[in-house]
Design an enzyme around this catalytic site. Structure first.
Site, PDB file in Angstrom:
ATOM      1  CE  LYS A  85      -0.157  -4.847   0.996  1.00  0.00           C
ATOM      2  NZ  LYS A  85      -0.163  -3.797   2.050  1.00  0.00           N
ATOM      3  CG  ASP A 117       0.558  -2.585  -1.632  1.00  0.00           C
ATOM      4  OD1 ASP A 117       1.471  -1.920  -1.138  1.00  0.00           O
ATOM      5  OD2 ASP A 117      -0.643  -2.453  -1.301  1.00  0.00           O
ATOM      6  CB  SER A 153      -1.086  -5.976  -4.694  1.00  0.00           C
ATOM      7  OG  SER A 153      -1.306  -4.613  -4.979  1.00  0.00           O
TER       8      SER A 153
END
Length: 304
Positions: free
Chosen positions: A19, A153, A120
């Site tokens: 991410k 997240d 996450s």
């Protein structure tokens, strides 16, 4: 035996993309202590991988460059993959659906505690993979609630598409026309504590992430927009971890279009004009600091 396994050896695999916080604005703080954030987020084609297969009993194993830095102990309390399995199993069983024993394998290719959502992303991939393996039929709201319980997240990583996230990360707006970018990820392999970075913030009521009435169109307009945005966590993270400034300077020396820290650090990224330039930059950076992590990749375009 675990050392020679990889996610691809399993019956079913899920990608867990890194991410990338292209921008992160800290806009306030709730009464319960959670910070309010505005984030422009994209996801890389490079990341961890999670493998699944039916088993006589629940099992968990690890591989990958950064696998040795995690515990394969199935009782580890901070293992988000196992927390995701357990929460999904509870919800499915409450709905009368079967969740037989499963062997989950995490191929850990991303650095630990590095600001690119590795844990996450792994949890989100576990939810997606077990939904498929167990052939579950649960309401999307149930899955989203589980994701948010796992961490702020995780709902973003569940989508793994370009998006704007607000609040504590739960208010998500997908960006279907968002372009793909060629990037280099760099990390000095120094873990940075997210809570400590937030504690060092000088201001917690910074200006929000705002766009004009029309979103930018195409790579060029988005690059121009990203240049005007910021990561409010970068200054405190730099003060805590001197390697971040060194890393950012090294990436900047490769003439990217944009350089910025992702999340709470210590990962920094550079956006380049094309993937060949990104690969050349990553190779050069690896020669300069072979003990650090560098990876050329592309981000996932919207609507994919």
């Amino acid at each position: 035996m675990n050392a020679i396994l990889a996610a691809g050896d399993f019956d079913l695999t899920e990608e867990a993309p890194a991410k990338i916080n292209l921008a992160l604005h800290v806009t306030g703080r709730r009464a319960d202590g959670y910070h309010l954030l505005d984030m422009l987020v994209s996801f890389a084609r490079h990341g961890d991988r999670v493998g699944f297969r039916a088993s006589e009993h629940d099992a968990f194993s690890l591989s990958g460059r950064f696998g040795p830095f995690l515990s394969a102990d199935a009782e580890a309390g901070d293992n988000l993959v196992l927390k995701a399995r357990d929460l999904l199993r509870q919800a499915a069983q409450a709905a009368g659906q079967e969740t037989p024993a499963v062997h989950i394998h995490l191929e850990k290719n991303l650095p630990i505690a590095s600001g690119i959502g590795g844990g996450s992303a792994d949890a989100a991939a576990t939810l997606r993979g077990l939904m498929r393996l167990w052939r579950l039929s649960l309401p999307q709201e149930t899955i989203k609630a589980i994701a948010l319980k796992l961490g702020a997240d995780v709902p973003m990583c569940l989508a793994s598409q370009p998006l704007v996230a607000r609040g504590i990360g739960e208010a998500i707006e997908l960006l279907p026309a968002f372009p793909s970018f060629s990037i280099v990820l760099g990390n000095p392999l120094v873990a940075v504590s997210t809570p400590d970075v937030f504690r060092q913030l000088s201001r917690k009521d910074n200006p929000p992430l705002l766009f004009s009435s029309q979103l930018p169109q195409g790579q060029g307009e988005w690059i121009d927009t990203i240049k005007t945005l910021r990561n409010d966590l970068e200054p405190p993270a730099r003060s805590m971890c001197s390697e971040i400034s060194v890393l950012s300077g090294l990436i900047e020396s490769q003439s990217p279009l944009v350089t910025r820290m992702s999340g709470s650090g210590a990962t920094c990224f550079g956006i380049f004009a094309d993937i060949e330039q990104a690969k050349t930059a990553a190779a050069s950076l690896h020669r300069l600091r072979p003990d650090w992590y560098f990876q050329a990749t592309e981000t996932i375009a919207g609507g994919v």
